[in-house]
Design a protein around this motif. Structure first.
Motif, PDB file in Angstrom:
ATOM      1  N   GLU A   1      44.535  34.331  41.692  1.00  0.00           N
ATOM      2  CA  GLU A   1      43.604  35.274  42.306  1.00  0.00           C
ATOM      3  C   GLU A   1      44.162  35.735  43.646  1.00  0.00           C
ATOM      4  O   GLU A   1      44.528  34.910  44.497  1.00  0.00           O
ATOM      5  CB  GLU A   1      42.231  34.630  42.486  1.00  0.00           C
ATOM      6  CG  GLU A   1      41.155  35.595  42.938  1.00  0.00           C
ATOM      7  CD  GLU A   1      39.754  35.026  42.775  1.00  0.00           C
ATOM      8  OE1 GLU A   1      38.814  35.607  43.349  1.00  0.00           O
ATOM      9  OE2 GLU A   1      39.607  34.001  42.076  1.00  0.00           O
TER      10      GLU A   1
ATOM     11  N   MET B   1      45.198  34.306  33.398  1.00  0.00           N
ATOM     12  CA  MET B   1      44.359  35.322  34.025  1.00  0.00           C
ATOM     13  C   MET B   1      44.843  35.597  35.447  1.00  0.00           C
ATOM     14  O   MET B   1      45.128  34.672  36.209  1.00  0.00           O
ATOM     15  CB  MET B   1      42.901  34.874  34.055  1.00  0.00           C
ATOM     16  CG  MET B   1      41.950  35.798  34.784  1.00  0.00           C
ATOM     17  SD  MET B   1      41.825  37.436  34.020  1.00  0.00           S
ATOM     18  CE  MET B   1      40.996  36.984  32.477  1.00  0.00           C
TER      19      MET B   1
ATOM     20  N   ARG C   1      43.499  37.816  38.727  1.00  0.00           N
ATOM     21  CA  ARG C   1      42.434  38.610  39.325  1.00  0.00           C
ATOM     22  C   ARG C   1      42.933  39.181  40.650  1.00  0.00           C
ATOM     23  O   ARG C   1      43.280  38.431  41.561  1.00  0.00           O
ATOM     24  CB  ARG C   1      41.176  37.764  39.550  1.00  0.00           C
ATOM     25  CG  ARG C   1      40.576  37.209  38.267  1.00  0.00           C
ATOM     26  CD  ARG C   1      39.214  36.587  38.537  1.00  0.00           C
ATOM     27  NE  ARG C   1      38.641  36.005  37.335  1.00  0.00           N
ATOM     28  CZ  ARG C   1      38.694  34.717  37.021  1.00  0.00           C
ATOM     29  NH1 ARG C   1      39.281  33.864  37.855  1.00  0.00           N
ATOM     30  NH2 ARG C   1      38.157  34.271  35.916  1.00  0.00           N
TER      31      ARG C   1
ATOM     32  N   HIS D   1      41.902  41.532  43.763  1.00  0.00           N
ATOM     33  CA  HIS D   1      40.847  42.211  44.511  1.00  0.00           C
ATOM     34  C   HIS D   1      41.513  43.281  45.380  1.00  0.00           C
ATOM     35  O   HIS D   1      42.179  42.974  46.366  1.00  0.00           O
ATOM     36  CB  HIS D   1      40.071  41.220  45.373  1.00  0.00           C
ATOM     37  CG  HIS D   1      39.385  40.148  44.572  1.00  0.00           C
ATOM     38  ND1 HIS D   1      38.052  40.213  44.235  1.00  0.00           N
ATOM     39  CD2 HIS D   1      39.852  38.998  44.024  1.00  0.00           C
ATOM     40  CE1 HIS D   1      37.717  39.141  43.524  1.00  0.00           C
ATOM     41  NE2 HIS D   1      38.798  38.391  43.390  1.00  0.00           N
TER      42      HIS D   1
ATOM     43  N   LYS E   1      46.063  38.120  31.141  1.00  0.00           N
ATOM     44  CA  LYS E   1      45.218  39.274  31.370  1.00  0.00           C
ATOM     45  C   LYS E   1      45.162  39.573  32.865  1.00  0.00           C
ATOM     46  O   LYS E   1      45.242  38.661  33.685  1.00  0.00           O
ATOM     47  CB  LYS E   1      43.806  39.024  30.836  1.00  0.00           C
ATOM     48  CG  LYS E   1      43.744  38.805  29.334  1.00  0.00           C
ATOM     49  CD  LYS E   1      42.312  38.563  28.900  1.00  0.00           C
ATOM     50  CE  LYS E   1      42.231  38.342  27.399  1.00  0.00           C
ATOM     51  NZ  LYS E   1      40.827  38.082  26.957  1.00  0.00           N
TER      52      LYS E   1
ATOM     53  N   GLN F   1      42.816  41.413  35.758  1.00  0.00           N
ATOM     54  CA  GLN F   1      41.545  42.024  36.155  1.00  0.00           C
ATOM     55  C   GLN F   1      41.718  42.667  37.525  1.00  0.00           C
ATOM     56  O   GLN F   1      42.190  42.028  38.462  1.00  0.00           O
ATOM     57  CB  GLN F   1      40.428  40.980  36.211  1.00  0.00           C
ATOM     58  CG  GLN F   1      39.958  40.483  34.862  1.00  0.00           C
ATOM     59  CD  GLN F   1      38.791  39.518  34.978  1.00  0.00           C
ATOM     60  OE1 GLN F   1      38.457  39.078  36.060  1.00  0.00           O
ATOM     61  NE2 GLN F   1      38.173  39.221  33.850  1.00  0.00           N
TER      62      GLN F   1
ATOM     63  N   ILE G   1      39.698  44.193  40.567  1.00  0.00           N
ATOM     64  CA  ILE G   1      38.342  44.102  41.082  1.00  0.00           C
ATOM     65  C   ILE G   1      38.280  44.753  42.454  1.00  0.00           C
ATOM     66  O   ILE G   1      39.117  44.499  43.322  1.00  0.00           O
ATOM     67  CB  ILE G   1      37.887  42.623  41.188  1.00  0.00           C
ATOM     68  CG1 ILE G   1      38.069  41.928  39.823  1.00  0.00           C
ATOM     69  CG2 ILE G   1      36.450  42.524  41.654  1.00  0.00           C
ATOM     70  CD1 ILE G   1      37.891  40.424  39.886  1.00  0.00           C
TER      71      ILE G   1
END
Length: 473
Positions: free
Chosen positions: A409, A435, A437, A439, A465, A467, A469
């Motif tokens: 992240e 994953m 993520r 931001h 994957k 993401q 955000i």
């Protein structure tokens, strides 16, 4: 004919038709002064004021901005009258908030209000905020068998500490800029003795308002401890800090690095957020520029080695670098958060410590880097002489390749070339990654699309994957 007749309007209004319980809940969301204004509507609304489970007294709402003077006499009369009515009608109160920020109310009067809410109304949640001058409050006013949550602040000095149990039912306590008037040395110990059922303790201090001497010893009830000290730039280190808290599960600790950490019992700790601060005198190297300053934080980090969730601020990383001999093995660590959303911290220290943290956390699953943009300054390796001696990107790559991290992240992402290169390193080496993520701080959809496209085209060591955000404030 009947079809053309107009329906008669219903009598009354929709709000008045609501049941009393729901109306009381609505009034509880207002300040008590605003709720009291509804009593002019009807006798029913007047009676509802005596049934509201939440009372919020704030003297600032009694100001007269047109005349520029304080209506303290009205505030005092209002609180006196309402509390008196609640006592006369035996109407219990669940939560009371008392804010006195303007002055003008005698301290004895405020103390009497607190006594009334605690002893006569059976309040379970009490919040005090006294912001004018220094308010001396007898500690025994909290002697209660119903009080569960207690918040005291600010600029309050507690006095007349009792020798017996004050309140056996208090489970949550917040001390916001509060000090003890006569026994600063044993203040923390007395708190834990006074509240034998305490489960959550939050302390906020500053350089002027402090009472904790660094020693924490508790019964097995204390589960959560948050300690934050402001003005750390001008604070002197504590001689010794001790956490004799064997049942503590959550620790949030912000303070100047102490000279010594001893008697640390934190074996039950699950989550820790550490924000150590270094004084200018503590950031010192030995002449050979290899060793670390004595009085380090190694023992503290060894004591929290069983945590599952760990968050280290940039200053905590610097403390570990300058005043730590080694990084312990975190066998139970599942989530590691590094950095800060604010532009702060040493780029060199971040990348220097990252390999050791990853290598010593074999079961790490989630890695959070707050503000990757703060650790990718262009050309910083060439500007730091020590980087050529004791820093290697090969160490970073090797630690990433052997890491078990599944979730990565990144916050505050701007999509700079340096950030893309560092993400390329993470994605290309973390073979178990599932994953990612990110931001982002894109200002529009077009920029967001461009940033996403760049990341999706980066080579990856695993089928993960991504993401994207939007960064929240």
């Amino acid at each position: 004919m009947e079809a053309t007749k107009k329906a008669k309007p219903s009598c009354g209004d929709a709000i008045s038709n609501l049941p009393n319980d729901l109306l009381c809940r609505i009034l509880s969301s207002l300040s008590t002064k605003e709720a009291a204004l509804t009593s002019v509507l009807s006798k029913r609304w007047s009676n509802l004021l005596l049934s509201i489970p939440i009372l919020d007294f704030d003297d600032s709402v009694f100001l007269n901005p047109q005349k520029g003077r304080r209506k303290t006499c009205f505030f005092k009369a209002f609180v006196d009258r309402l509390l008196s009515l609640r006592v006369e009608t035996s109407s219990p109160v669940q939560r009371v908030s008392l804010k006195c920020r303007q002055g003008g109310v005698a301290p004895d009067c405020i103390t009497m209000w607190i006594l009334t809410t605690v002893r006569d109304l059976g309040v379970s949640d009490l919040s005090l905020r006294i912001d004018f001058g220094i308010f001396l409050l007898p500690f025994n006013v909290f002697r209660s068998k119903t009080l569960v949550n207690l918040r005291i602040g600010t600029m309050i000095r507690l006095a007349l500490f009792p020798s017996g149990v004050v309140s056996p039912t208090v489970k949550s306590l917040v001390l916001d800029l509060v000090e003890f008037g006569y026994d600063e040395k044993d203040g923390f110990k007395q708190i834990l003795l006074a509240f034998p059922s305490l489960q959550s303790l939050r302390i906020h201090e500053s350089n002027k308002w402090k009472f904790w001497n660094g020693f924490a010893s508790s019964t097995r009830t204390l589960k959560s401890l948050v300690y934050r000290r402001d003005d750390t730039d001008c604070c002197a280190p504590k001689p010794c800090v001790s956490f004799d808290t064997p049942s503590l599960v959550y620790l949030e600790y912000t303070d100047v690095v102490a000279d010594k950490y001893d008697n640390l019992k934190l074996d039950s700790l699950v989550e820790a957020k550490i924000d150590f601060q270094l004084t200018p005198f503590q950031v010192m190297r030995k002449p050979n520029n290899i060793g670390f300053v004595p009085g380090n934080v190694t023992s503290f980090f060894k004591a929290i080695r069983n945590v599952k969730i760990l968050s280290l601020s940039p200053d905590a990383l610097e403390a570990l670098y300058y005043r730590g001999e080694m990084i312990p093995v975190f066998n139970n660590l599942r989530s590691l958060s590094l950095g800060s959303d604010k532009p702060h911290g040493s780029t060199f220290i971040f990348w220097k410590l990252l390999p050791s943290l990853l290598n010593n956390s074999a079961n790490l699953e989630t890695l959070i880097i707050k503000g990757l943009v703060h650790y990718v300054a262009e050309g910083w390796e060439d500007l730091i002489p020590m980087a050529r001696v004791c820093f290697s990107w090969n160490d970073v790559s090797a630690s990433l390749s052997s890491s078990a991290v599944k979730v990565l992240e990144i916050t505050r992402y701007k999509g700079t070339c340096q950030e893309v290169n560092r993400l390329k390193l993470f994605l290309g080496k973390l073979s178990r990654l599932q994953m990612v993520r990110v931001h982002h701080k894109a200002v529009n959809d077009g920029e967001k699309s461009r940033l996403m496209k760049v990341l999706l085209l980066l080579p990856k060591a695993s089928k993960c994957k991504i993401q994207f955000i939007k960064e929240t404030v």
